[in-house]
Motif scaffolding. Sequence first.
Motif, short mmCIF file in Angstrom:
data_model
loop_
_atom_site.label_atom_id
_atom_site.label_comp_id
_atom_site.label_asym_id
_atom_site.label_seq_id
_atom_site.Cartn_x
_atom_site.Cartn_y
_atom_site.Cartn_z
N TYR A 99 0.91 -1.13 0.16
CA TYR A 99 -0.11 0.09 -0.06
C TYR A 99 0.89 1.25 0.17
O TYR A 99 1.73 1.49 0.71
N HIS A 135 -0.56 -4.48 -5.46
CA HIS A 135 -1.01 -3.10 -4.98
C HIS A 135 -2.39 -2.84 -4.58
O HIS A 135 -3.17 -3.12 -5.29
N SER A 189 -6.38 0.36 -0.28
CA SER A 189 -6.62 0.86 1.06
C SER A 189 -5.90 0.33 2.00
O SER A 189 -5.44 -0.85 1.94
N VAL A 190 -5.41 1.00 2.98
CA VAL A 190 -4.52 0.40 3.98
C VAL A 190 -5.36 -0.59 5.03
O VAL A 190 -4.91 -1.32 5.44
#
Length: 387
Positions: A164, A182, A185-186
């Motif tokens: 991320y 990839h 959102s964390v």
Amino acid sequence: MTKYTCLNPIAACGLDLFSDNYEKVDDIADAEAILVRSAQMHDIELPDSLLAVARAGAGVNNIPLDKCASKGVVVFNTPGANANGVKELVIAGMLLSCRDIVGGIGWVKDNRDDGNINKTVEKAKKAFAGTEIMGKTLGVIGLGAIGVRVANAAVALGMKVMGYDPYLSVNAAWNVSTQVMHVLSVDEIYKECDFITIHVPLMDATRKMVSAEAIASMKPNAVVLNFARDGLVDEEAVVAALKEGKIKKYVVDFPTPTTAGAEGCIVIPHLGASTAESEDNCAIMAVDEIRDFIENGNITHSVNFPDCNMGVCSTAGRVSVIHRNVKNTITKYAAVMGDAGINISDMTNKSKGDYAYSLIDLDEPVTDEIIAALKAVEGVLKVRVIK
């Protein structure tokens, strides 16, 4: 002769790169350049002679960036120079968290007087059995110089990797393995990963980003690794979660009273970049940055001013101008040269936030009158003759 000082020991292989045109001094009041590692500079009085500060490392929390910028002092860091050393310790941290290596070694030390230890160990070792990292999912928050290396190494070890980074650079995108997923959102990292490692700078937006809420969304077997900055994690929340069995381990490279000796915390005494190779690489890069700035006016890897490079000057004169990022400044510089009857051979201007930097190559040598006229332009902080 350019005078420099070191606020911390800097590897000799870096300092040896200074030519005879540089002199090392002990008093910061005499310095035009400062090399620093961990020394705190916030309360230091910066001399008017100071042109640049080079941090032999990536983090710059110990340097007053705004204060330096307002005085026209360029601050450099050395991103990537210590990346491999940190990467290797992150991998070691993952292994320490899932295999009770420390506990096992402690058992051997405690039982060193056992004459049958070679037999006793066969029963005792069951208490230190662990799990493997192969096949587990690693979440990498921040795909900079270190994060990319960690992600690629984890892929090579057979892990599934999620990355991320909303500010992913083109260079990082080229270097990261295509097998790294990839995510946008964390929160996806927090919820899906067995291991979560943080590699972002500490700033207001990232302070305690691994919050109580984030920790609550993690798997009960999750391991959080922090080799970036201690302020990125809400340590009170993570210690509480460890006690309640909500996560498995917290591996951190920054001892604090909250984590030292706390249950479930593996606390390492800030060894991430403490390798001979990392210290050498940082010293070499820091000195190279200082020399290129002093001798050519070029800025590479600055954290408070824009990067700007015009190579080595091949014209009669070159002048650098550090100024506030205000409108029509370049027009005023051109007017100064026009009034002096001097042709501008080449020129570049770069801005970064409230500040900007200009390099101007001239067909004739720079005069005192030109310097005085440039200094009189509104917003100008520092003018320097490079050639």
